[in-house]
Design a protein around this motif. Structure first.
Motif, mmCIF file in Angstrom:
data_model
loop_
_atom_site.group_PDB
_atom_site.id
_atom_site.type_symbol
_atom_site.label_atom_id
_atom_site.label_comp_id
_atom_site.label_asym_id
_atom_site.label_seq_id
_atom_site.Cartn_x
_atom_site.Cartn_y
_atom_site.Cartn_z
ATOM 1 N N ILE A 73 102.466 83.662 36.650
ATOM 2 C CA ILE A 73 103.012 83.057 35.425
ATOM 3 C C ILE A 73 101.916 82.895 34.380
ATOM 4 C CG2 ILE A 73 103.952 80.918 34.459
ATOM 5 C CD1 ILE A 73 105.579 80.636 37.081
ATOM 6 N N VAL A 74 100.751 82.378 34.795
ATOM 7 C CA VAL A 74 99.647 82.168 33.854
ATOM 8 C C VAL A 74 99.103 83.509 33.362
ATOM 9 C CG1 VAL A 74 97.297 81.256 33.622
ATOM 10 C CG2 VAL A 74 99.063 79.898 34.762
ATOM 11 N N ARG A 75 99.008 84.483 34.254
ATOM 12 C CA ARG A 75 98.510 85.801 33.851
ATOM 13 C C ARG A 75 99.450 86.458 32.841
ATOM 14 N NH1 ARG A 75 98.155 89.740 38.576
ATOM 15 N NH2 ARG A 75 100.375 89.728 38.212
ATOM 16 N N THR A 76 100.741 86.287 33.040
ATOM 17 C CA THR A 76 101.729 86.913 32.168
ATOM 18 C C THR A 76 101.914 86.158 30.857
ATOM 19 O OG1 THR A 76 102.901 87.688 34.130
ATOM 20 C CG2 THR A 76 104.098 87.760 32.050
ATOM 21 N N ASN A 77 102.025 84.809 30.928
ATOM 22 C CA ASN A 77 102.391 84.009 29.760
ATOM 23 C C ASN A 77 101.290 83.099 29.241
ATOM 24 O OD1 ASN A 77 105.069 85.018 30.002
ATOM 25 N ND2 ASN A 77 105.454 83.521 31.607
ATOM 26 N N GLY A 78 100.131 83.122 29.862
ATOM 27 C CA GLY A 78 99.073 82.205 29.468
ATOM 28 C C GLY A 78 99.306 80.831 30.078
ATOM 29 N N VAL A 79 98.404 79.898 29.772
ATOM 30 C CA VAL A 79 98.480 78.557 30.343
ATOM 31 C C VAL A 79 99.792 77.867 29.971
ATOM 32 C CG1 VAL A 79 97.381 76.282 30.399
ATOM 33 C CG2 VAL A 79 95.980 78.337 30.427
ATOM 34 N N SER A 80 100.302 78.152 28.776
ATOM 35 C CA SER A 80 101.564 77.518 28.369
ATOM 36 C C SER A 80 102.732 77.940 29.257
ATOM 37 C CB SER A 80 101.880 77.849 26.910
ATOM 38 O OG SER A 80 102.096 79.237 26.754
ATOM 39 N N GLY A 81 102.585 79.037 29.978
ATOM 40 C CA GLY A 81 103.620 79.484 30.895
ATOM 41 C C GLY A 81 103.839 78.536 32.062
ATOM 42 N N ASN A 82 102.884 77.628 32.272
ATOM 43 C CA ASN A 82 103.044 76.650 33.348
ATOM 44 C C ASN A 82 104.303 75.810 33.196
ATOM 45 O OD1 ASN A 82 100.900 76.876 35.296
ATOM 46 N ND2 ASN A 82 99.508 76.299 33.659
ATOM 47 N N TRP A 83 104.804 75.699 31.961
ATOM 48 C CA TRP A 83 106.024 74.922 31.759
ATOM 49 C C TRP A 83 107.202 75.505 32.534
ATOM 50 C CZ3 TRP A 83 106.007 70.178 30.371
ATOM 51 C CH2 TRP A 83 104.980 69.692 29.590
ATOM 52 N N VAL A 84 107.135 76.776 32.880
ATOM 53 C CA VAL A 84 108.209 77.389 33.667
ATOM 54 C C VAL A 84 108.367 76.653 34.992
ATOM 55 C CG1 VAL A 84 108.848 79.484 34.933
ATOM 56 C CG2 VAL A 84 107.996 79.647 32.591
ATOM 57 N N ALA B 224 107.678 68.401 49.028
ATOM 58 C CA ALA B 224 106.498 69.090 49.543
ATOM 59 C C ALA B 224 106.867 70.350 50.326
ATOM 60 C CB ALA B 224 105.683 68.148 50.421
ATOM 61 N N THR B 225 108.030 70.364 50.954
ATOM 62 C CA THR B 225 108.419 71.536 51.733
ATOM 63 C C THR B 225 108.736 72.749 50.862
ATOM 64 O OG1 THR B 225 110.741 70.856 51.814
ATOM 65 C CG2 THR B 225 109.333 70.182 53.647
ATOM 66 N N THR B 226 108.856 72.552 49.548
ATOM 67 C CA THR B 226 109.139 73.687 48.677
ATOM 68 C C THR B 226 107.878 74.467 48.320
ATOM 69 O OG1 THR B 226 108.927 72.399 46.635
ATOM 70 C CG2 THR B 226 111.114 72.496 47.665
ATOM 71 N N PHE B 227 106.713 73.971 48.723
ATOM 72 C CA PHE B 227 105.458 74.658 48.433
ATOM 73 C C PHE B 227 104.982 75.411 49.655
ATOM 74 C CE2 PHE B 227 105.620 71.230 45.382
ATOM 75 C CZ PHE B 227 105.286 71.897 44.218
ATOM 76 N N SER B 228 104.448 76.611 49.418
ATOM 77 C CA SER B 228 103.981 77.453 50.497
ATOM 78 C C SER B 228 102.847 78.326 49.963
ATOM 79 C CB SER B 228 105.138 78.312 51.003
ATOM 80 O OG SER B 228 104.725 79.070 52.114
ATOM 81 N N THR B 229 102.450 79.307 50.754
ATOM 82 C CA THR B 229 101.370 80.189 50.315
ATOM 83 C C THR B 229 101.777 81.040 49.126
ATOM 84 O OG1 THR B 229 102.072 81.840 51.937
ATOM 85 C CG2 THR B 229 100.277 80.358 52.566
ATOM 86 N N ASP B 230 103.082 81.193 48.913
ATOM 87 C CA ASP B 230 103.517 82.010 47.786
ATOM 88 C C ASP B 230 103.478 81.248 46.461
ATOM 89 O OD1 ASP B 230 105.568 80.389 48.703
ATOM 90 O OD2 ASP B 230 107.139 81.769 48.107
ATOM 91 N N THR B 231 103.393 79.917 46.497
ATOM 92 C CA THR B 231 103.377 79.122 45.267
ATOM 93 C C THR B 231 102.163 79.424 44.394
ATOM 94 O OG1 THR B 231 104.627 77.410 46.407
ATOM 95 C CG2 THR B 231 103.587 76.791 44.338
ATOM 96 N N PRO B 232 100.940 79.457 44.951
ATOM 97 C CA PRO B 232 99.797 79.818 44.101
ATOM 98 C C PRO B 232 99.922 81.211 43.493
ATOM 99 C CG PRO B 232 99.024 78.833 46.130
ATOM 100 C CD PRO B 232 100.507 79.046 46.283
ATOM 101 N N ASN B 233 100.505 82.145 44.239
ATOM 102 C CA ASN B 233 100.711 83.491 43.684
ATOM 103 C C ASN B 233 101.676 83.455 42.508
ATOM 104 O OD1 ASN B 233 98.992 84.725 45.441
ATOM 105 N ND2 ASN B 233 100.566 85.739 46.640
ATOM 106 N N LEU B 234 102.742 82.681 42.618
ATOM 107 C CA LEU B 234 103.713 82.552 41.532
ATOM 108 C C LEU B 234 103.042 81.960 40.295
ATOM 109 C CD1 LEU B 234 106.610 82.530 40.360
ATOM 110 C CD2 LEU B 234 106.826 80.227 41.334
ATOM 111 N N VAL B 235 102.309 80.863 40.493
ATOM 112 C CA VAL B 235 101.658 80.194 39.366
ATOM 113 C C VAL B 235 100.631 81.116 38.724
ATOM 114 C CG1 VAL B 235 100.201 78.243 38.697
ATOM 115 C CG2 VAL B 235 102.092 77.901 40.295
#
Length: 154
Positions: A69-80, A55-66
């Motif tokens: 990723i989705v904006r760049t690669n589509g929903v399938s990019g979530n596998w990253v 849980a400590t690896t998640f922060s406010t920057d995690t939603p931005n990363l996700v």
């Protein structure tokens, strides 16, 4: 401008009151020693420690990363980032149990126990510089950028 109803205000005040109560309650126990403060007196089960480590690896920057990723690669990019599920599960169910068994407080103590001597000394110094300076600056920059982006929208 958003108007808060009386119910909203009561919920907010209740949330902060409960949080304050929990803080006061556990502060009496945590002030007894460093082990109580940092390690909860070594009374937490290993699986809860593992979940906490992940849980400590998640922060406010995690939603931005996700989102990126989705904006760049589509929903399938979530596998990253879903690929980290495997390492997260290993952390919870394997490493946390071993960490608990070794009775160390920090990862540096673990490296001392595992390697010892000059290799451990070098690893401590490298991790102090890399994680303490370089990685923390990058991580805090990402969190600050996320807070700025979220704040701008709000």
């Amino acid at each position: 401008m958003v108007q808060l109803s009386s119910f909203d205000v009561v919920l907010i005040v209740l949330f902060f009151a409960i949080t304050l109560f929990i803080g006061i309650y556990v502060s009496k126990q945590s002030g007894k020693s460093a082990a109580e403060y940092f390690l909860s007196g070594r009374n937490m089960p290993w699986w809860l420690l593992g979940v906490s480590m992940v849980a400590t690896t998640f922060s406010t920057d995690t939603p931005n990363l996700v989102t990126d990723i989705v904006r760049t690669n589509g929903v399938s990019g979530n596998w990253v980032w879903w690929a980290f599920l495997l390492t997260g599960l290993l952390t919870v169910f394997v490493y946390a149990k071993l960490w608990r068994k070794s009775e160390v407080s920090t990862d540096i103590e673990f490296y001392e126990l595992r390697y010892g001597g000059k290799p451990a000394r070098f690893l401590r110094g490298f991790r102090a510089i890399y994680l303490g300076i370089i990685f923390n600056i990058l991580a805090m920059s990402a969190v600050t950028l996320a807070a700025i982006k979220i704040g701008a929208i709000m």
